[in-house]
Design a protein around this motif. Structure first.
Motif, PDB file in Angstrom:
ATOM      1  N   ASN A 156      -1.928  10.154 -17.693  1.00 36.58           N
ATOM      2  CA  ASN A 156      -0.847  11.118 -17.877  1.00 36.58           C
ATOM      3  C   ASN A 156       0.386  10.703 -17.074  1.00 36.58           C
ATOM      4  OD1 ASN A 156       0.801  13.605 -17.660  1.00 36.58           O
ATOM      5  ND2 ASN A 156      -0.956  14.548 -18.661  1.00 36.58           N
ATOM      6  N   GLU A 157       1.544  10.827 -17.691  1.00 35.04           N
ATOM      7  CA  GLU A 157       2.788  10.415 -17.051  1.00 35.04           C
ATOM      8  C   GLU A 157       3.166  11.291 -15.865  1.00 35.04           C
ATOM      9  OE1 GLU A 157       5.843  10.186 -19.974  1.00 35.04           O
ATOM     10  OE2 GLU A 157       4.974   8.430 -20.992  1.00 35.04           O
ATOM     11  N   GLU A 158       2.472  12.405 -15.658  1.00 30.15           N
ATOM     12  CA  GLU A 158       2.796  13.252 -14.516  1.00 30.15           C
ATOM     13  C   GLU A 158       2.229  12.702 -13.205  1.00 30.15           C
ATOM     14  OE1 GLU A 158      -0.584  16.717 -14.342  1.00 30.15           O
ATOM     15  OE2 GLU A 158       0.869  16.831 -15.969  1.00 30.15           O
ATOM     16  N   LEU A 159       1.405  11.655 -13.296  1.00 26.68           N
ATOM     17  CA  LEU A 159       0.815  11.075 -12.093  1.00 26.68           C
ATOM     18  C   LEU A 159       1.654   9.913 -11.569  1.00 26.68           C
ATOM     19  CD1 LEU A 159      -3.015  10.950 -12.867  1.00 26.68           C
ATOM     20  CD2 LEU A 159      -1.758  12.646 -11.522  1.00 26.68           C
ATOM     21  N   ALA A 160       1.648   9.766 -10.253  1.00 29.31           N
ATOM     22  CA  ALA A 160       2.216   8.603  -9.588  1.00 29.31           C
ATOM     23  C   ALA A 160       1.185   8.083  -8.597  1.00 29.31           C
ATOM     24  CB  ALA A 160       3.517   8.952  -8.870  1.00 29.31           C
ATOM     25  N   PHE A 161       1.375   6.836  -8.188  1.00 25.19           N
ATOM     26  CA  PHE A 161       0.412   6.190  -7.308  1.00 25.19           C
ATOM     27  C   PHE A 161       1.143   5.656  -6.075  1.00 25.19           C
ATOM     28  CE2 PHE A 161      -1.185   6.270 -11.543  1.00 25.19           C
ATOM     29  CZ  PHE A 161      -2.521   6.601 -11.388  1.00 25.19           C
ATOM     30  N   ALA A 162       0.682   6.080  -4.923  1.00 27.10           N
ATOM     31  CA  ALA A 162       1.275   5.659  -3.658  1.00 27.10           C
ATOM     32  C   ALA A 162       0.409   4.549  -3.076  1.00 27.10           C
ATOM     33  CB  ALA A 162       1.356   6.838  -2.694  1.00 27.10           C
ATOM     34  N   ALA A 163       0.924   3.332  -3.112  1.00 26.26           N
ATOM     35  CA  ALA A 163       0.180   2.182  -2.600  1.00 26.26           C
ATOM     36  C   ALA A 163       0.604   1.910  -1.169  1.00 26.26           C
ATOM     37  CB  ALA A 163       0.424   0.969  -3.475  1.00 26.26           C
ATOM     38  N   PHE A 164      -0.320   2.097  -0.239  1.00 20.33           N
ATOM     39  CA  PHE A 164      -0.086   1.776   1.167  1.00 20.33           C
ATOM     40  C   PHE A 164      -0.535   0.321   1.361  1.00 20.33           C
ATOM     41  CE2 PHE A 164      -0.520   6.333   0.949  1.00 20.33           C
ATOM     42  CZ  PHE A 164       0.357   6.842   1.892  1.00 20.33           C
ATOM     43  N   ILE A 165       0.429  -0.588   1.369  1.00 15.85           N
ATOM     44  CA  ILE A 165       0.131  -2.017   1.358  1.00 15.85           C
ATOM     45  C   ILE A 165       0.369  -2.595   2.750  1.00 15.85           C
ATOM     46  CG2 ILE A 165       0.648  -4.219   0.260  1.00 15.85           C
ATOM     47  CD1 ILE A 165       1.898  -2.626  -2.068  1.00 15.85           C
ATOM     48  N   PRO A 166      -0.677  -3.122   3.396  1.00 17.61           N
ATOM     49  CA  PRO A 166      -0.479  -3.710   4.730  1.00 17.61           C
ATOM     50  C   PRO A 166       0.096  -5.117   4.648  1.00 17.61           C
ATOM     51  CG  PRO A 166      -2.775  -3.854   4.126  1.00 17.61           C
ATOM     52  CD  PRO A 166      -2.087  -3.123   3.001  1.00 17.61           C
ATOM     53  N   ASN A 167       0.597  -5.596   5.779  1.00 19.26           N
ATOM     54  CA  ASN A 167       1.193  -6.933   5.813  1.00 19.26           C
ATOM     55  C   ASN A 167       0.164  -8.013   6.117  1.00 19.26           C
ATOM     56  OD1 ASN A 167       0.677  -6.587   8.525  1.00 19.26           O
ATOM     57  ND2 ASN A 167       2.825  -6.460   9.152  1.00 19.26           N
ATOM     58  N   PHE A 168      -1.116  -7.680   5.982  1.00 20.84           N
ATOM     59  CA  PHE A 168      -2.166  -8.672   6.177  1.00 20.84           C
ATOM     60  C   PHE A 168      -3.067  -8.704   4.946  1.00 20.84           C
ATOM     61  CE2 PHE A 168      -3.386  -4.671   8.227  1.00 20.84           C
ATOM     62  CZ  PHE A 168      -4.583  -4.360   7.598  1.00 20.84           C
ATOM     63  N   LYS A 169      -3.737  -9.842   4.751  1.00 19.61           N
ATOM     64  CA  LYS A 169      -4.597 -10.036   3.594  1.00 19.61           C
ATOM     65  C   LYS A 169      -6.039  -9.678   3.932  1.00 19.61           C
ATOM     66  CE  LYS A 169      -1.851 -13.850   1.651  1.00 19.61           C
ATOM     67  NZ  LYS A 169      -1.891 -15.265   1.185  1.00 19.61           N
ATOM     68  N   LEU A 170      -6.806  -9.391   2.893  1.00 20.99           N
ATOM     69  CA  LEU A 170      -8.256  -9.247   3.017  1.00 20.99           C
ATOM     70  C   LEU A 170      -8.863  -9.905   1.787  1.00 20.99           C
ATOM     71  CD1 LEU A 170     -10.815  -8.203   4.327  1.00 20.99           C
ATOM     72  CD2 LEU A 170     -10.434  -5.985   3.212  1.00 20.99           C
ATOM     73  N   LEU A 171      -9.481 -11.051   1.994  1.00 17.58           N
ATOM     74  CA  LEU A 171     -10.063 -11.773   0.869  1.00 17.58           C
ATOM     75  C   LEU A 171     -11.266 -11.022   0.315  1.00 17.58           C
ATOM     76  CD1 LEU A 171      -9.905 -15.447   2.208  1.00 17.58           C
ATOM     77  CD2 LEU A 171      -8.342 -14.318   0.612  1.00 17.58           C
ATOM     78  N   THR A 172     -11.396 -11.016  -1.007  1.00 19.01           N
ATOM     79  CA  THR A 172     -12.493 -10.309  -1.660  1.00 19.01           C
ATOM     80  C   THR A 172     -13.847 -10.797  -1.145  1.00 19.01           C
ATOM     81  OG1 THR A 172     -11.160  -9.996  -3.654  1.00 19.01           O
ATOM     82  CG2 THR A 172     -13.536  -9.765  -3.891  1.00 19.01           C
ATOM     83  N   GLU A 173     -13.944 -12.097  -0.879  1.00 16.31           N
ATOM     84  CA  GLU A 173     -15.212 -12.637  -0.393  1.00 16.31           C
ATOM     85  C   GLU A 173     -15.623 -11.988   0.924  1.00 16.31           C
ATOM     86  OE1 GLU A 173     -12.618 -14.350  -1.363  1.00 16.31           O
ATOM     87  OE2 GLU A 173     -13.252 -15.590  -3.063  1.00 16.31           O
TER      88      GLU A 173
END
Length: 298
Positions: A156-173
């Motif tokens: 639904n277009e009424e939703l928004a997503f707030a992405a809290f993105i850090p300045n460091f990586k985390l590898l999936t492995e």
């Protein structure tokens, strides 16, 4: 002749839907690809990417050629990568989908969506990111007997997503290595019921259910210690009235689902991040849903 592919960022798991649920977001990588007499790869935005045969876009494109029994001399690939790498926003899936869709287009579109999704999943290992990247919207996926099966719902277009993105990586492995080898049956049931509820909540538009539906017992408690400041980010988002808060994919990005018109959430969240040293590593990005998925243009 070159083909251009736009692929959205994705947010996988959505709490309880480990390796099964995912959604597409309004942040896109762009790839142009054409057949060439050698391998020529470059990031036009200056980001550092592999320029040899280990490049994930090339590897994915080559897999299409091999599956179809077609020779491949080389490819000329230009990529722009606004999706941050190793942040839990589907950067690797965007590369895989771009490579597969691009190669399929160059070869006359012989593969079906399911065939391409199955190939993408075989490369990525699970469909929770590649499915929404290709299809858009909110997607529930399973990999069964060598094929990927999906159910998709527009967000639904009424939703928004707030992405809290850090300045460091985390590898999936590393994030996967933190998970236990076995799980308690009660924890499995806990997640199964909530993943089903989350799917119903997105389908019915009953977003108040997401607070309960995105709770998790299988992976977040093990991954959160790998994200310095993550617990405080969860508290900030909940305190400001988010519908849901969860680790996006393997992390370290933390995603909150909010109402599109809740501008106060974003203003206060940005202020709160600067109040404590442990959360200063995070930046906040407002995104909307992408219901279109990957787009191929000539």
């Amino acid at each position: 002749m070159a083909v251009k592919i736009l692929v959205p960022a994705t947010s996988a798991n959505v709490g309880a839907g480990f390796d099964a649920l995912g959604l597409a977001l309004s942040l896109h990588n762009t790839v142009t690809m054409e057949e060439w007499d050698k391998l020529d790869i470059m990031a036009s935005d200056g980001s550092l990417v592999p320029t040899g045969t280990s490049n994930l876009i090339y590897r994915s494109a080559k897999a299409v050629y091999e599956q179809l029994g077609k020779p491949i001399k080389g490819l000329r690939i230009r990529q722009e990568n606004p999706i941050p790498m190793a942040r839990g926003l589907g950067s690797s899936s965007a590369c895989i989908v771009a490579g597969i869709l691009g190669a399929n287009a160059l070869l006359g579109n012989p593969l079906t969506k399911r065939q391409m999704l199955t190939l993408a999943t075989s490369i990525e290992g699970h469909p929770d990111n590649v499915a929404p990247a290709m299809l858009g919207g909110f997607v529930s996926s399973v990999f069964d007997e060598g094929q990927v099966f999906t159910a998709r719902k527009e967000i639904n277009e009424e939703l928004a997503f707030a992405a809290f993105i850090p300045n460091f990586k985390l590898l999936t492995e590393k994030a996967r290595a933190a998970l236990p080898k076995t799980v308690d049956r009660r924890d499995a049931v806990y997640n199964l019921s909530r993943a089903a509820l989350a799917t119903a909540a997105f389908c019915d538009g009953d977003y108040e259910l997401l607070r309960v539906a995105t709770k998790d017992a299988l992976h977040q408690q093990y991954r959160l210690p790998l994200i310095p400041g993550g617990e405080r980010v969860f508290e900030i988002a909940w305190d400001l009235g988010a519908y849901a808060v969860y680790i996006s994919g393997a992390g370290p990005t933390i995603m909150a689902v909010v109402h599109r018109d809740n501008c106060e959430f974003f203003e206060k969240a940005e202020e709160a991040l600067l109040e404590q040293p442990e959360t200063m590593a995070f930046s906040l990005r407002r995104m909307l849903a992408d219901n279109s998925g990957a787009v191929v243009e000539w």
